[in-house]
Scaffold this active site. Sequence first.
Site, PDB file in Angstrom:
ATOM      1  N   ARG A 469      -9.419 -16.449  48.100  1.00 24.19           N
ATOM      2  CA  ARG A 469      -9.549 -15.223  47.288  1.00 24.19           C
ATOM      3  C   ARG A 469     -10.936 -14.654  47.565  1.00 24.19           C
ATOM      4  O   ARG A 469     -11.801 -14.628  46.697  1.00 24.19           O
ATOM      5  CB  ARG A 469      -9.349 -15.535  45.807  1.00 24.19           C
ATOM      6  CG  ARG A 469      -7.968 -16.089  45.484  1.00 24.19           C
ATOM      7  CD  ARG A 469      -7.572 -15.844  44.055  1.00 24.19           C
ATOM      8  NE  ARG A 469      -8.433 -16.493  43.089  1.00 24.19           N
ATOM      9  CZ  ARG A 469      -8.283 -16.365  41.769  1.00 24.19           C
ATOM     10  NH1 ARG A 469      -7.315 -15.598  41.277  1.00 24.19           N
ATOM     11  NH2 ARG A 469      -9.095 -16.996  40.931  1.00 24.19           N
ATOM     12  N   ARG A 525     -14.916 -29.745  43.061  1.00 22.27           N
ATOM     13  CA  ARG A 525     -15.877 -28.980  42.256  1.00 22.27           C
ATOM     14  C   ARG A 525     -16.861 -29.898  41.535  1.00 22.27           C
ATOM     15  O   ARG A 525     -17.915 -29.441  41.063  1.00 22.27           O
ATOM     16  CB  ARG A 525     -15.151 -28.085  41.263  1.00 22.27           C
ATOM     17  CG  ARG A 525     -14.640 -28.794  40.024  1.00 22.27           C
ATOM     18  CD  ARG A 525     -13.822 -27.879  39.136  1.00 22.27           C
ATOM     19  NE  ARG A 525     -14.442 -26.581  38.957  1.00 22.27           N
ATOM     20  CZ  ARG A 525     -13.776 -25.468  38.651  1.00 22.27           C
ATOM     21  NH1 ARG A 525     -12.463 -25.504  38.519  1.00 22.27           N
ATOM     22  NH2 ARG A 525     -14.414 -24.332  38.479  1.00 22.27           N
ATOM     23  N   ASP A 541     -15.119 -20.798  37.791  1.00 20.92           N
ATOM     24  CA  ASP A 541     -14.001 -20.387  38.629  1.00 20.92           C
ATOM     25  C   ASP A 541     -14.398 -19.138  39.401  1.00 20.92           C
ATOM     26  O   ASP A 541     -15.292 -18.386  38.974  1.00 20.92           O
ATOM     27  CB  ASP A 541     -12.769 -20.096  37.774  1.00 20.92           C
ATOM     28  CG  ASP A 541     -12.133 -21.364  37.218  1.00 20.92           C
ATOM     29  OD1 ASP A 541     -12.417 -22.452  37.764  1.00 20.92           O
ATOM     30  OD2 ASP A 541     -11.378 -21.263  36.229  1.00 20.92           O
ATOM     31  N   ASP A 542     -13.723 -18.885  40.515  1.00 19.25           N
ATOM     32  CA  ASP A 542     -14.120 -17.732  41.320  1.00 19.25           C
ATOM     33  C   ASP A 542     -13.797 -16.397  40.660  1.00 19.25           C
ATOM     34  O   ASP A 542     -14.284 -15.351  41.094  1.00 19.25           O
ATOM     35  CB  ASP A 542     -13.498 -17.810  42.718  1.00 19.25           C
ATOM     36  CG  ASP A 542     -11.982 -17.891  42.688  1.00 19.25           C
ATOM     37  OD1 ASP A 542     -11.394 -17.767  41.595  1.00 19.25           O
ATOM     38  OD2 ASP A 542     -11.376 -18.094  43.761  1.00 19.25           O
ATOM     39  N   ASP A 543     -12.984 -16.425  39.585  1.00 21.67           N
ATOM     40  CA  ASP A 543     -12.677 -15.170  38.894  1.00 21.67           C
ATOM     41  C   ASP A 543     -13.297 -15.103  37.504  1.00 21.67           C
ATOM     42  O   ASP A 543     -12.950 -14.241  36.704  1.00 21.67           O
ATOM     43  CB  ASP A 543     -11.167 -14.973  38.791  1.00 21.67           C
ATOM     44  CG  ASP A 543     -10.472 -16.124  38.061  1.00 21.67           C
ATOM     45  OD1 ASP A 543     -11.156 -17.100  37.692  1.00 21.67           O
ATOM     46  OD2 ASP A 543      -9.240 -16.055  37.871  1.00 21.67           O
ATOM     47  N   GLU A 629      -8.320 -31.173  36.286  1.00 21.12           N
ATOM     48  CA  GLU A 629      -9.642 -31.741  36.553  1.00 21.12           C
ATOM     49  C   GLU A 629     -10.602 -31.418  35.410  1.00 21.12           C
ATOM     50  O   GLU A 629     -11.505 -32.206  35.094  1.00 21.12           O
ATOM     51  CB  GLU A 629     -10.177 -31.238  37.899  1.00 21.12           C
ATOM     52  CG  GLU A 629     -10.903 -29.911  37.880  1.00 21.12           C
ATOM     53  CD  GLU A 629      -9.975 -28.708  37.683  1.00 21.12           C
ATOM     54  OE1 GLU A 629     -10.478 -27.583  37.573  1.00 21.12           O
ATOM     55  OE2 GLU A 629      -8.734 -28.891  37.642  1.00 21.12           O
ATOM     56  N   ASP A 630     -10.416 -30.272  34.754  1.00 19.76           N
ATOM     57  CA  ASP A 630     -11.286 -29.916  33.638  1.00 19.76           C
ATOM     58  C   ASP A 630     -11.031 -30.803  32.427  1.00 19.76           C
ATOM     59  O   ASP A 630     -11.959 -31.178  31.706  1.00 19.76           O
ATOM     60  CB  ASP A 630     -11.118 -28.442  33.277  1.00 19.76           C
ATOM     61  CG  ASP A 630      -9.655 -28.017  33.182  1.00 19.76           C
ATOM     62  OD1 ASP A 630      -8.757 -28.879  33.350  1.00 19.76           O
ATOM     63  OD2 ASP A 630      -9.395 -26.826  32.954  1.00 19.76           O
ATOM     64  N   ARG A 673      -0.314 -29.852  31.739  1.00 15.70           N
ATOM     65  CA  ARG A 673      -1.516 -30.186  30.992  1.00 15.70           C
ATOM     66  C   ARG A 673      -1.209 -30.880  29.679  1.00 15.70           C
ATOM     67  O   ARG A 673      -2.112 -31.323  28.976  1.00 15.70           O
ATOM     68  CB  ARG A 673      -2.348 -28.919  30.757  1.00 15.70           C
ATOM     69  CG  ARG A 673      -2.884 -28.348  32.059  1.00 15.70           C
ATOM     70  CD  ARG A 673      -3.470 -26.975  31.885  1.00 15.70           C
ATOM     71  NE  ARG A 673      -4.779 -26.995  31.236  1.00 15.70           N
ATOM     72  CZ  ARG A 673      -5.924 -27.225  31.857  1.00 15.70           C
ATOM     73  NH1 ARG A 673      -5.929 -27.483  33.141  1.00 15.70           N
ATOM     74  NH2 ARG A 673      -7.065 -27.197  31.212  1.00 15.70           N
TER      75      ARG A 673
END
Length: 674
Positions: A469, A525, A541-543, A629-630, A673
């Site tokens: 992205r 990450r 995050d990238d966004d 992962e979070d 999740r």
Amino acid sequence: ADACTFESCFDYSLCSITAGFPVYFYESDPLMGRPMDVEARRAIEGSRYAIDDPDRACVFVVLVGDAREEGGFSREAAEKNLRNLSHWRGDGRNHILTYLSSSDADAAKMRTGRAIVVRAYHEAPWFRPGFDIAAPVFPGAEIDPLELPKLLPARRALLASFQGVGRPAGADLEFAVGELRRMQAGNVDSFLFEFSCGGVEETDQNGVGDWALCSDEAGRASVLARSTFALILPPGNDSVISTPSVMHRLFECLKSSAVPVVLGGRVALPFDDVLDWRRAAIRVPLRRASELHFILRSFSDSDVTAMKRQGRELLTAYFGSPRAVLDAVLSTVRSRAVIPALPAPPAVATELFNETYRPITITPELDLDNYETFGPIEPPFPSLQFAQNFSSVLTNSYRTWNEDFNPSTMYPFSPFTDLLPSGAKFQGSGAGFRPIGGGEGGAGKEFSAAIGGNSPKEQFTVVILTYKRELVLMNSLQKLVGLPYLNRVVVVWNSDTGPPMDLRWPDIGAPVHVVKTTKNSLNNRFLPYDIIETEAILSLDDDALLRHDEILFGFRVWREARDRIVGFPGRFHAWDPRNGGWHYNSNYTCELSMVLTGAAFFHKYYAYMYSNVMASVIRDKVDEYMNCEDIAMNFLVSHLTRKPPIKVTSRWTFRCPGCPDSLSVEESHFTERH
């Protein structure tokens, strides 16, 4: 040598404090005159302390197999074999004789000179406190953490249990056994005390007076799984302070999450000069056996749970595998010699850009009419690393053994370092501090000009995970232009293909490192990259689009709670009693238990814990589902600190208009999740 103390018998001249504690392992078992067995080789594989050159060694380790095998044990032959070792130097100085399995009682009477003896069997006349080491029998295999029972509920069907065959010798032990029999016969609480077991006969060929184990391992585990407390009785022989049976009972107690209750004060528990067993086990004098019921009932559920938890940590850290036991032995000797542990190896970042391949950069256009300055713009400077290096073994030994459970590794930073009091920055320790308004406080201008707080000035590193992205990433990077206290940005490039050659990267005024990964994994990450030079990491995050004031507010809060995750998007999880499972809620709620690491500060120490210490099966699940992962990082930090994360600002989620689809919009993302 018979009266050895560590200071009188250890040769410090062989161990420079800066040498890193090099260890030489003999290739054979000299006591039994045979090659090193497979279990021993498995224990030393990959040890960072092992070296091949004995001339550089600080200590020499002899790994001894089961001394009861192959027709018995010859003390005379074993002593001769020791004297013939190539580096024995006549008295065995700086040698560690480590018994992997049960040893014959006759082996305890060996003349070992200045060598440290490590085994499960010890007798008081030959045991040298502070020099020899009482250690568990090496386990045959590594414990699977998924097979360990739950710590809750705190109370189980049986208040206490004991199963063993032996002959109580001595007035105190006879008294205790008699009281246990009476306790079981007439009490409202449930006890299970068995002093005779079908098919198990009393055997005491060496006069040890030990209590033989009943049933098989599965049968004993079944009883312990129903026991809140489990008793460990001392051997009948008053001179025996440690036996393989005692060590095995302790191991099974911890494995079954039953709190060990050791009757009598002479039993030596493993590594008891560095481990605080008061937090995981209960010692009761034999003459208090008549009041044992009252004593055990006085422990609250929180006390019991805390002791179970501590026991679980000790089990997995020091007794859970042959390698864990050997590491604990070496760390004990190294700590006594006042030598710091080796530093933790960082993850070496492979950067996409280098001297021959440079990105195309552009200067972003700023909206000067709406631009605000929230702090000073400075060149990057690193956080101080290894501030407690050679002093750590003296000042932090208790914590590393009993709270961090990782004495064999030294980390460049720690979120648990004590802070100076608030007055220190004005009275003699002001270097590096930036009090607001020089200490006088102030309004917005003064507040923005200094970072304040009780920690010295520092910066943070932004870590952004991205996958195919590019335009979204460029937009997020551009939002970081002019961000105060930004040390650098590390972009974790999770794609198997590099960025397009014509991609234009914004010049944000701070270094941007693009790291190539070996595989597409969300665990990337949290790798402790060597190019991250600050304690504080802002994971994005990238966004994720945050205003500068929000980021700096989060940074200021984190500086006052360095051991916790501090971030923006909150989530909630709880046990669902109706459906019998965990409930995960991403909606707005008055409760929260997690802060997602798509926009959160955390300490770099936890990147080491996540990548190198946390059970690998958790990281495997993250890779399997490409999710959670979070959640894993939140649970890890809360597990280590017993504290929740801190949510800042009213942000609950992030919306990126026009962004390509992300993992979180897939239908399975939310379901996985739970």
